[in-house]
Design a protein around this motif. Structure first.
Motif, PDB file in Angstrom:
ATOM      1  N   TYR B   3       0.817  -1.212   0.000  1.00 28.02           N
ATOM      2  CA  TYR B   3       0.000   0.000   0.000  1.00 28.02           C
ATOM      3  C   TYR B   3       0.847   1.257   0.000  1.00 28.02           C
ATOM      4  CZ  TYR B   3      -3.702  -3.133   1.614  1.00 28.02           C
ATOM      5  OH  TYR B   3      -4.616  -4.138   1.743  1.00 28.02           O
ATOM      6  N   PRO B   4       0.417   2.276  -0.738  1.00 28.80           N
ATOM      7  CA  PRO B   4       0.984   3.597  -0.518  1.00 28.80           C
ATOM      8  C   PRO B   4       0.392   4.099   0.795  1.00 28.80           C
ATOM      9  CG  PRO B   4      -0.851   3.741  -2.047  1.00 28.80           C
ATOM     10  CD  PRO B   4      -0.676   2.287  -1.703  1.00 28.80           C
ATOM     11  N   LYS B   5       0.926   5.195   1.296  1.00 29.04           N
ATOM     12  CA  LYS B   5       0.310   5.685   2.540  1.00 29.04           C
ATOM     13  C   LYS B   5      -1.088   6.254   2.256  1.00 29.04           C
ATOM     14  CE  LYS B   5       3.353   9.606   1.809  1.00 29.04           C
ATOM     15  NZ  LYS B   5       3.502   9.027   0.452  1.00 29.04           N
ATOM     16  N   ILE B   6      -2.053   5.761   3.000  1.00 28.09           N
ATOM     17  CA  ILE B   6      -3.451   6.097   2.760  1.00 28.09           C
ATOM     18  C   ILE B   6      -3.893   7.147   3.769  1.00 28.09           C
ATOM     19  CG2 ILE B   6      -5.760   5.149   2.495  1.00 28.09           C
ATOM     20  CD1 ILE B   6      -3.774   3.740   0.726  1.00 28.09           C
ATOM     21  N   SER B   7      -4.597   8.149   3.304  1.00 30.58           N
ATOM     22  CA  SER B   7      -5.039   9.210   4.207  1.00 30.58           C
ATOM     23  C   SER B   7      -6.159   8.719   5.117  1.00 30.58           C
ATOM     24  CB  SER B   7      -5.509  10.426   3.407  1.00 30.58           C
ATOM     25  OG  SER B   7      -6.825  10.213   2.956  1.00 30.58           O
ATOM     26  N   LYS B   8      -6.192   9.314   6.285  1.00 30.62           N
ATOM     27  CA  LYS B   8      -7.223   9.008   7.275  1.00 30.62           C
ATOM     28  C   LYS B   8      -8.630   9.194   6.685  1.00 30.62           C
ATOM     29  CE  LYS B   8      -7.430   7.677  11.568  1.00 30.62           C
ATOM     30  NZ  LYS B   8      -8.065   8.393  12.711  1.00 30.62           N
ATOM     31  N   ALA B   9      -8.760  10.183   5.831  1.00 26.58           N
ATOM     32  CA  ALA B   9     -10.070  10.487   5.243  1.00 26.58           C
ATOM     33  C   ALA B   9     -10.597   9.315   4.417  1.00 26.58           C
ATOM     34  CB  ALA B   9      -9.972  11.743   4.377  1.00 26.58           C
ATOM     35  N   ILE B  10      -9.717   8.710   3.652  1.00 25.93           N
ATOM     36  CA  ILE B  10     -10.138   7.571   2.830  1.00 25.93           C
ATOM     37  C   ILE B  10     -10.529   6.395   3.712  1.00 25.93           C
ATOM     38  CG2 ILE B  10      -9.401   5.866   1.117  1.00 25.93           C
ATOM     39  CD1 ILE B  10      -7.642   7.967  -0.146  1.00 25.93           C
ATOM     40  N   ILE B  11      -9.713   6.119   4.708  1.00 26.80           N
ATOM     41  CA  ILE B  11      -9.985   4.994   5.612  1.00 26.80           C
ATOM     42  C   ILE B  11     -11.349   5.137   6.256  1.00 26.80           C
ATOM     43  CG2 ILE B  11      -9.228   3.796   7.703  1.00 26.80           C
ATOM     44  CD1 ILE B  11      -6.384   4.945   6.999  1.00 26.80           C
ATOM     45  N   ARG B  12     -11.681   6.370   6.618  1.00 24.99           N
ATOM     46  CA  ARG B  12     -12.967   6.593   7.266  1.00 24.99           C
ATOM     47  C   ARG B  12     -14.137   6.338   6.308  1.00 24.99           C
ATOM     48  NH1 ARG B  12     -12.102  11.764   9.577  1.00 24.99           N
ATOM     49  NH2 ARG B  12     -10.600  10.912  11.037  1.00 24.99           N
ATOM     50  N   ARG B  13     -13.859   6.477   5.013  1.00 27.23           N
ATOM     51  CA  ARG B  13     -14.944   6.250   4.059  1.00 27.23           C
ATOM     52  C   ARG B  13     -15.127   4.779   3.701  1.00 27.23           C
ATOM     53  NH1 ARG B  13     -13.194  11.361   1.790  1.00 27.23           N
ATOM     54  NH2 ARG B  13     -11.761  10.311   0.395  1.00 27.23           N
ATOM     55  N   LEU B  14     -14.096   3.999   3.847  1.00 26.22           N
ATOM     56  CA  LEU B  14     -14.173   2.593   3.426  1.00 26.22           C
ATOM     57  C   LEU B  14     -15.307   1.814   4.090  1.00 26.22           C
ATOM     58  CD1 LEU B  14     -10.410   1.538   3.162  1.00 26.22           C
ATOM     59  CD2 LEU B  14     -12.005   1.932   1.285  1.00 26.22           C
ATOM     60  N   PRO B  15     -15.445   1.887   5.425  1.00 26.22           N
ATOM     61  CA  PRO B  15     -16.546   1.136   6.039  1.00 26.22           C
ATOM     62  C   PRO B  15     -17.915   1.589   5.529  1.00 26.22           C
ATOM     63  CG  PRO B  15     -14.978   1.849   7.708  1.00 26.22           C
ATOM     64  CD  PRO B  15     -14.619   2.553   6.442  1.00 26.22           C
ATOM     65  N   LYS B  16     -18.005   2.840   5.143  1.00 29.93           N
ATOM     66  CA  LYS B  16     -19.254   3.362   4.604  1.00 29.93           C
ATOM     67  C   LYS B  16     -19.543   2.743   3.238  1.00 29.93           C
ATOM     68  CE  LYS B  16     -21.703   7.731   4.035  1.00 29.93           C
ATOM     69  NZ  LYS B  16     -21.663   9.172   4.334  1.00 29.93           N
ATOM     70  N   TYR B  17     -18.552   2.711   2.387  1.00 34.83           N
ATOM     71  CA  TYR B  17     -18.711   2.032   1.100  1.00 34.83           C
ATOM     72  C   TYR B  17     -19.156   0.595   1.340  1.00 34.83           C
ATOM     73  CZ  TYR B  17     -16.010   5.865  -1.010  1.00 34.83           C
ATOM     74  OH  TYR B  17     -15.566   7.085  -1.432  1.00 34.83           O
ATOM     75  N   ARG B  18     -18.505  -0.028   2.286  1.00 37.57           N
ATOM     76  CA  ARG B  18     -18.821  -1.418   2.591  1.00 37.57           C
ATOM     77  C   ARG B  18     -20.286  -1.573   2.998  1.00 37.57           C
ATOM     78  NH1 ARG B  18     -19.405  -4.459   6.947  1.00 37.57           N
ATOM     79  NH2 ARG B  18     -18.933  -6.681   6.737  1.00 37.57           N
ATOM     80  N   ARG B  19     -20.772  -0.677   3.814  1.00 42.05           N
ATOM     81  CA  ARG B  19     -22.159  -0.731   4.252  1.00 42.05           C
ATOM     82  C   ARG B  19     -23.124  -0.659   3.075  1.00 42.05           C
ATOM     83  NH1 ARG B  19     -23.943   3.780   6.935  1.00 42.05           N
ATOM     84  NH2 ARG B  19     -21.868   4.556   7.506  1.00 42.05           N
ATOM     85  N   TYR B  20     -22.869   0.293   2.184  1.00 38.68           N
ATOM     86  CA  TYR B  20     -23.766   0.456   1.038  1.00 38.68           C
ATOM     87  C   TYR B  20     -23.674  -0.735   0.089  1.00 38.68           C
ATOM     88  CZ  TYR B  20     -25.334   5.105   2.246  1.00 38.68           C
ATOM     89  OH  TYR B  20     -25.939   6.160   2.880  1.00 38.68           O
ATOM     90  N   LEU B  21     -22.476  -1.251  -0.085  1.00 39.22           N
ATOM     91  CA  LEU B  21     -22.324  -2.415  -0.965  1.00 39.22           C
ATOM     92  C   LEU B  21     -22.998  -3.637  -0.360  1.00 39.22           C
ATOM     93  CD1 LEU B  21     -18.660  -1.748  -2.053  1.00 39.22           C
ATOM     94  CD2 LEU B  21     -20.652  -1.820  -3.576  1.00 39.22           C
ATOM     95  N   GLY B  22     -22.916  -3.762   0.950  1.00 36.99           N
ATOM     96  CA  GLY B  22     -23.608  -4.854   1.641  1.00 36.99           C
ATOM     97  C   GLY B  22     -25.106  -4.782   1.411  1.00 36.99           C
ATOM     98  N   GLN B  23     -25.633  -3.581   1.503  1.00 35.89           N
ATOM     99  CA  GLN B  23     -27.053  -3.343   1.263  1.00 35.89           C
ATOM    100  C   GLN B  23     -27.434  -3.730  -0.171  1.00 35.89           C
ATOM    101  OE1 GLN B  23     -28.698  -1.093   3.805  1.00 35.89           O
ATOM    102  NE2 GLN B  23     -30.714  -1.496   2.922  1.00 35.89           N
TER     103      GLN B  23
END
Lengths: 217, 217
Positions: B3-23
DNA sequence: TAGATTGTTAATCGATTAACAATC
DNA sequence: TAGATTGTTAATCGATTAACAATC
């Protein structure tokens, strides 16, 4: 106070400042400079001064900030100089935990209503508050002029609860269901997505394990 | 994966993407474009594509993203393709709520230990797990190779608990005490500051009331 | 092939940090 | 007054958005 538009980033830092100032207050510290505070919190002094100055001039050149005064001002900014009449909808473990929690840290949040659909729970008392039938929620919120509704029901029912709270006239909703609720823009909404938080943690754990390998590159 | 260094902002969005994709997955949706997803989530399509491309090329030009594939990939990124042996320290209402919560949403988090100092609680069973004496925590964490420690004790004891968990060798700590814990940098830490979240809400309520006035200017 | 949509670069926007003048 | 530290402007940095070429 005619606030300029404040960024989400600043708002998220305010409660943190408040926490540290509360701690300093308890320790009897009277004054603190932006530099000392920055070391404590782990951010730049520049950011602290910028953040505070968004709201006013709380410090004194050559001296620093009065802990007590700054703490009070931040409380005012956060609206913590007021009382909030609050109901909790969904009296499972989490609902009960939050009831006790707000009872324990008791500054300004009065849980005066608990609501659930489960007949086995309705009628029970938690911290002197009786659990009422969910079907009475809207009327109760309206009659008692409830400020804040806390949602601790499951994902499937959360939006319906939010709609009911909005119809009843709450000013804000604190949501714990793992879903992004839709509320009219005159109603404040903040959600605690526990699973999101847990998944950020597992992400961190995973990358740290990778990092171990990358160190050797 | 390097991985390149990932910003905190992106990490915070990942679980959200996951939630919507789960739905979407549950709804039987097979493919989705960044544009459709952006409308659902309420962000830009550009951001979605940027975010995903930080980790790999998960889509197909002219087609979009396979919901199932993308969901699985995000799970892998978040480390949710693994099991985590977990203990909870502090079996109050919140500790119990989280025990049930992780039990209910049961993907990958096995609460195999509960710890408390209160003799009245020690020995009780919650979801088949017996509450153990806090003094046994460190040895237990080490012996059982616990991955995650959840801290639901009060502010005063949280740092001591964290230190014990670290000594025992946990990889990550999920903290609910209203304090910023110090842990060595090889240990992941994520905190849920409930009071901070509540104070953000009261801030929003306050500014909305101001906004009402400003509208007339 | 034509149409659609990603992957990715370039432009913009906003937030953070640095610097310093104001002032206690 | 001299020293310290804020308040505030200017510079930098990073994150978001726009644009478009690549490609399925």
């Amino acid at each position: 106070m005619n606030y300029p538009k404040i960024s989400k980033a600043i708002i998220r830092r305010l409660p943190k400042y408040r926490r540290y100032l509360g701690q300093l207050k308890r320790q009897g510290v009277e004054k603190i400079s932006s530099n000392e505070l920055s070391e404590l919190i782990g951010c730049t002094a520049s950011q602290i001064r910028q953040d505070f100055n968004t709201f006013g001039e709380f410090g004194q050149q050559g001296y620093g900030y009065s802990v007590n005064y700054l703490y009070d001002e931040i409380n005012k900014i956060l609206g913590l100089d007021k009382e909030y009449k609050t109901v909790i909808v969904g009296v499972g473990n989490l609902g009960q935990a939050l009831t006790n929690y707000t009872y324990y840290y008791k500054i300004g949040f009065n849980i005066i209503g608990l609501f659930d659909v489960n007949p086995k729970i309705i009628g029970n008392k938690i911290n002197d508050v009786v659990v009422s039938d969910y079907s009475d929620l809207e009327a109760y919120v309206e009659k008692e002029a409830i400020d804040i509704g806390i949602i601790t029901v499951n994902r499937e029912n959360a939006q319906a609860v939010a709609d009911t709270l909005v119809k009843g006239g709450v000013k804000g909703i604190w949501n714990f269901a793992p879903i992004d609720l839709k509320v009219p823009k005159h109603v404040a909404l903040n959600s605690v997505h526990l699973s999101d938080s847990l998944h950020e943690l597992t992400y961190m754990i995973s990358t740290m394990e990778h990092a171990g390998r990358e160190d050797r590159d």
